[in-house]
Enzyme design. Sequence first.
Site, short mmCIF file in Angstrom:
data_model
loop_
_atom_site.label_atom_id
_atom_site.label_comp_id
_atom_site.label_asym_id
_atom_site.label_seq_id
_atom_site.Cartn_x
_atom_site.Cartn_y
_atom_site.Cartn_z
N TYR A 87 60.79 54.34 38.82
CA TYR A 87 59.87 53.37 39.43
C TYR A 87 59.91 53.57 40.95
O TYR A 87 60.96 53.39 41.57
CB TYR A 87 60.39 51.99 39.06
CG TYR A 87 59.51 50.82 39.42
CD1 TYR A 87 58.76 50.17 38.44
CD2 TYR A 87 59.46 50.33 40.71
CE1 TYR A 87 57.97 49.07 38.75
CE2 TYR A 87 58.67 49.24 41.03
CZ TYR A 87 57.94 48.61 40.05
OH TYR A 87 57.17 47.52 40.34
N GLY A 126 46.94 36.44 33.19
CA GLY A 126 47.44 35.85 34.44
C GLY A 126 46.86 36.52 35.67
O GLY A 126 47.11 36.09 36.80
N GLU A 180 43.71 46.69 26.63
CA GLU A 180 43.12 46.18 27.88
C GLU A 180 41.77 45.48 27.65
O GLU A 180 40.83 45.66 28.43
CB GLU A 180 42.98 47.30 28.92
CG GLU A 180 44.31 47.93 29.30
CD GLU A 180 44.25 48.89 30.47
OE1 GLU A 180 43.46 48.65 31.41
OE2 GLU A 180 44.98 49.89 30.45
N ARG A 218 55.24 42.23 49.80
CA ARG A 218 54.03 43.05 49.99
C ARG A 218 52.98 42.32 50.83
O ARG A 218 52.34 42.90 51.69
CB ARG A 218 53.48 43.44 48.64
CG ARG A 218 52.51 44.59 48.73
CD ARG A 218 52.11 45.03 47.39
NE ARG A 218 51.75 43.88 46.57
CZ ARG A 218 51.03 43.98 45.46
NH1 ARG A 218 50.61 45.15 45.07
NH2 ARG A 218 50.74 42.92 44.76
P1 FAD Z 1 45.83 40.38 33.25
O1 FAD Z 1 46.16 41.02 34.54
O2 FAD Z 1 45.09 39.10 33.30
O3 FAD Z 1 45.03 41.40 32.33
C1 FAD Z 1 45.46 42.71 32.16
C2 FAD Z 1 44.60 43.40 31.11
O4 FAD Z 1 44.84 42.82 29.84
C3 FAD Z 1 43.11 43.26 31.35
O5 FAD Z 1 42.47 44.42 30.90
C4 FAD Z 1 42.70 42.10 30.48
O6 FAD Z 1 41.36 42.15 30.09
C5 FAD Z 1 43.63 42.29 29.29
N1 FAD Z 1 43.97 41.05 28.62
C6 FAD Z 1 44.66 40.00 29.13
N2 FAD Z 1 44.79 39.04 28.20
C7 FAD Z 1 44.17 39.50 27.07
C8 FAD Z 1 43.95 38.97 25.77
N3 FAD Z 1 44.41 37.77 25.40
N4 FAD Z 1 43.24 39.71 24.88
C9 FAD Z 1 42.77 40.93 25.20
N5 FAD Z 1 42.97 41.49 26.42
C10 FAD Z 1 43.65 40.77 27.35
N6 FAD Z 1 54.27 44.96 34.30
C11 FAD Z 1 55.31 45.19 33.48
O7 FAD Z 1 55.09 45.59 32.35
N7 FAD Z 1 56.59 45.04 33.90
C12 FAD Z 1 56.90 44.58 35.13
O8 FAD Z 1 58.07 44.42 35.47
C13 FAD Z 1 55.81 44.28 36.00
N8 FAD Z 1 56.05 43.82 37.25
C14 FAD Z 1 54.99 43.51 38.06
C15 FAD Z 1 55.25 42.97 39.32
C16 FAD Z 1 54.20 42.63 40.15
C17 FAD Z 1 54.49 42.04 41.48
C18 FAD Z 1 52.88 42.83 39.73
C19 FAD Z 1 51.75 42.46 40.63
C20 FAD Z 1 52.61 43.36 38.49
C21 FAD Z 1 53.66 43.71 37.64
N9 FAD Z 1 53.43 44.23 36.37
C22 FAD Z 1 54.49 44.49 35.53
C23 FAD Z 1 52.07 44.46 35.90
C24 FAD Z 1 51.45 43.24 35.18
O9 FAD Z 1 52.18 42.08 35.43
C25 FAD Z 1 51.38 43.51 33.69
O10 FAD Z 1 50.42 44.50 33.47
C26 FAD Z 1 51.06 42.29 32.82
O11 FAD Z 1 51.32 42.64 31.50
C27 FAD Z 1 49.64 41.77 32.96
O12 FAD Z 1 49.58 40.52 32.30
P2 FAD Z 1 48.50 39.43 32.72
O13 FAD Z 1 48.65 38.29 31.79
O14 FAD Z 1 48.59 39.12 34.15
O15 FAD Z 1 47.16 40.20 32.38
#
Ligand code: FAD
Length: 552
Positions: free
Chosen positions: A474, A138, A268, A413
């Site tokens: 946090y 995402g 990651e 933010r």
């Molecule tokens: P991405 O940001 O798209 O990718 C993250 C990493 O995972 C990258 O290295 C990517 O290459 C890898 N990746 C993604 N999909 C795959 C796949 N299918 N196979 C292999 N690798 C993959 N995190 C929490 O844990 N808890 C929270 O409450 C939380 N709150 C947040 C609030 C805000 C406002 C923000 C901005 C971030 C927050 N996060 C939180 C951090 C973030 O949402 C997490 O790290 C989330 O798990 C990332 O998921 P994503 O799908 O967006 O991954």
Amino acid sequence: MTGVKHMKWWGWGDEGIAFDHRDKPEFAPFVERAIGLDVSTATVPVPAFDELDLPASRADEAFHAQLTDIVGGEHVHTDAMARVVHTFGKSIRDLLRVRSGTLSRTPDVVVYPADEQQVQRIVELAVSADAVVIPFGGGTNISGSLEPAVDEERVVISLDLGRLNRVLEIDEVSGLARVQAGIQGPDLERELSRRGWTLGHFPDSFTHSTLGGWIATRSSGMQSDKYGDIADIVRGLRMVRPNGVVVVRPVPSASTGPSIREMILGSEGRLGVITEATVHVHRVPPVRVVLGYLFPTWDAGLAAMREIAESDASPSVTRVSDARETAFSFATRTRSKGIQSVGTSVLMKVLQRRGWDLDEICLSFIGYEGEASHVRYEKKLVRRIVRRHGGILVGKGPGALYDRKKFDTPYIRDFLLDRGAAGDVSETAAPWSRLRQLYDTTMAAAGKAYEDIGVQGWIMCHLSHSYHSGACLYFTFAFVHDDQPVKQYDQVKSAIQQAFVDSGGTLSHHHAVGVEHSAWLAQDVSPEGVELVRALFDGADPNRNFNPDKII
Ligand code: FAD
């Protein structure tokens, strides 16, 4: 069109949704006091998209044609918007860089496979062409887990999993669901709840993050006290590698040598592309309620959370804010809550008469889920513990409001950034015995960093995600930046991260390593531990085709 939705290129969340303080009369004075910022006007406009300066795509026509052959032309994108949206996550560093108007490196091509076979073919093409593959979920990470290295000379493919977005099967006997990795939180919960199930994983980024991203970053959701972190929730996995698919079967536990499952969790994108996971699911509970409590001090709140974790009550959420974050929460109340505000001020007078220092009050939320009788029992146990620590129950109102509004907070933010202030978060986990000292050290370190850069900064904290032996702290911080915001941010962020590891905490409880936190990895897991991880990555990916430079 791929049909995959993305967030704003310049900030958090959906276009057309923004934080508005006009119905929150206490917000502007609070920000003025906290960081000396007058919020009445936006002063730092977002640059026009057309004016962004991007490098040209390195994907030539032949490469483009090969990708098109795999996924079809409409699912291969090299336009500026696709490339910008897939460059970064959503940390303040990411937002500052994208808003600066210059992107030194972006992916060269974005590709949207429809299934695992297509992922396999893309991975094989990438490795044979010595290109880089960066899996994209995402795009919500805040650890620099996506960005291509600025000096990467090879073609960089952003492999967006957004079309792999289905719940494939539910094993109702075992409470397991087989789900594709690119599904976003709301779609997943909607699909499960239609059949009476929930995953119970609700990170604050839930609205835009994906199952694959949660797994690849070892995410944790706010109901983790009941449902576990994603590392507990995931049982089975499929991950595409150049020569085939690694399959972790969904058994409840296994003694099969070093855990492949654990190697993939938090990887990651460095080991391959996760296409599917089999996850624990639970029946949607008949009762779900979040209650608000107040504690006279932070110490009382911390002690109560520890005792709740030790008790037979097993709430879904245990969270307590320090006095500063409590003041911030009160400052975001809306005007329409007039009656509640009157109620609050009466309550404050009562507490004052009882000897509470109103500047020290700490707001807590405890969540309960399950059968009505179970929830009643848990609430009774918690009430006793809260009372023992001098706290009081303030009822369902604040909890319901928190539950409704929790996904809106990230928009604040962008609001601050529009006005020249930078804000971000850092989080850690440590044993109960070290939490208070870790908190004090971190607050002092941030204070010193603010002093060094000569700004009036703000930092606040909450405890959430309790475990048998400790919990997550946090921290949220903000300050008005000068014309070198990234440099200033680095100073504050580094001071906070260093305080974590110096105080026995981890560099991150749930935000992962990326490039943002890799400087602290050796201090966290030992240099020998880093060498083990390096050996794994080097062995599994000798030519560094999979999201290189992340973690180590
Ligand atoms: P991405 O940001 O798209 O990718 C993250 C990493 O995972 C990258 O290295 C990517 O290459 C890898 N990746 C993604 N999909 C795959 C796949 N299918 N196979 C292999 N690798 C993959 N995190 C929490 O844990 N808890 C929270 O409450 C939380 N709150 C947040 C609030 C805000 C406002 C923000 C901005 C971030 C927050 N996060 C939180 C951090 C973030 O949402 C997490 O790290 C989330 O798990 C990332 O998921 P994503 O799908 O967006 O991954």
